[in-house]
Scaffold this active site. Structure first.
Site, short mmCIF file in Angstrom:
data_model
loop_
_atom_site.label_atom_id
_atom_site.label_comp_id
_atom_site.label_asym_id
_atom_site.label_seq_id
_atom_site.Cartn_x
_atom_site.Cartn_y
_atom_site.Cartn_z
N SER A 42 0.79 -1.23 0.00
CA SER A 42 0.00 0.00 0.00
C SER A 42 0.83 1.29 0.00
O SER A 42 0.29 2.35 -0.27
CB SER A 42 -0.97 0.02 1.18
N LYS A 85 0.69 4.27 6.75
CA LYS A 85 -0.02 5.14 5.82
C LYS A 85 0.52 6.56 5.93
O LYS A 85 1.23 6.90 6.86
CB LYS A 85 -1.53 5.17 6.11
#
Length: 191
Positions: A42, A85
């Site tokens: 990600s 993230k």
């Protein structure tokens, strides 16, 4: 002092030094930072699967800002495993995404995102525009179309108390799948 006494004294000093080193490492990882491993794709191209990061503990970071890479953990998301993230927006800011153009907006301004792998095409269930609630962060992966993040109704904006800390340094690159080698040139401070 006999040879036996000198050997005992030398062994004692080695054990004492080892205890101090272990104590220093425990205190360092308890109060200053820790190591965290990236799991998944990600954050490509910024971070790769299995990269090892040095993370400053949350209370040392103060507040988080847009662009920071953070590690968050919430028991009801991702089987309780930590996620890595990027902070896109903080409390009170409004996030909007034009999925036709692939552009992310914060407070009406299009983000300049040189770190993003590609434009943002994937919508995951959160309605936009979205104002980030008090005490929360809006997080997205750099590999936008292969990231389950705050766009997902399962995660949404993340309470800042769930943030473990800020990733500041890539300590050990993960092995590449094709060559089973490490890209040592990526070691360094994160942007």
């Amino acid at each position: 002092m006999t040879g036996k006494q000198q050997a005992q004294r030398g062994a004692y000093e080695w054990v004492q030094t080892l205890v101090y080193v272990v104590l220093a490492v425990v205190l360092l990882f308890t109060f200053v930072g820790r190591l965290s491993r990236v799991q998944g794709e990600s954050m490509r191209e910024t971070l790769q699967d299995r990269d090892l990061l040095l993370v400053l503990n949350g209370y040392l970071c103060g507040s988080y800002e847009a662009g920071d890479i953070v590690i968050a953990q919430r028991g009801d998301f991702n089987d309780g495993a930590p996620i890595v993230k990027r902070v896109i927006a903080t409390e009170g800011q409004t996030v909007d995404i034009d999925f036709n153009a692939g552009t992310v907006y914060v407070d009406g301004a299009a983000l300049e995102e040189p770190y993003a792998r590609e434009a943002t095409w994937l919508a995951e269930g959160v309605e936009f525009p979205l104002t980030v609630p008090a005490g929360c962060l809006f997080l997205m992966g750099d590999n936008r179309n292969d990231s389950e993040d705050s766009r997902s109704a399962d995660l949404g904006p993340v309470d800042s108390r769930c943030v473990i800390g800020k990733a500041v340094f890539l300590a050990l690159p993960g092995k590449t799948a094709d060559l089973n080698a490490r890209e040592w040139n990526r070691v360094g401070f994160l942007r």
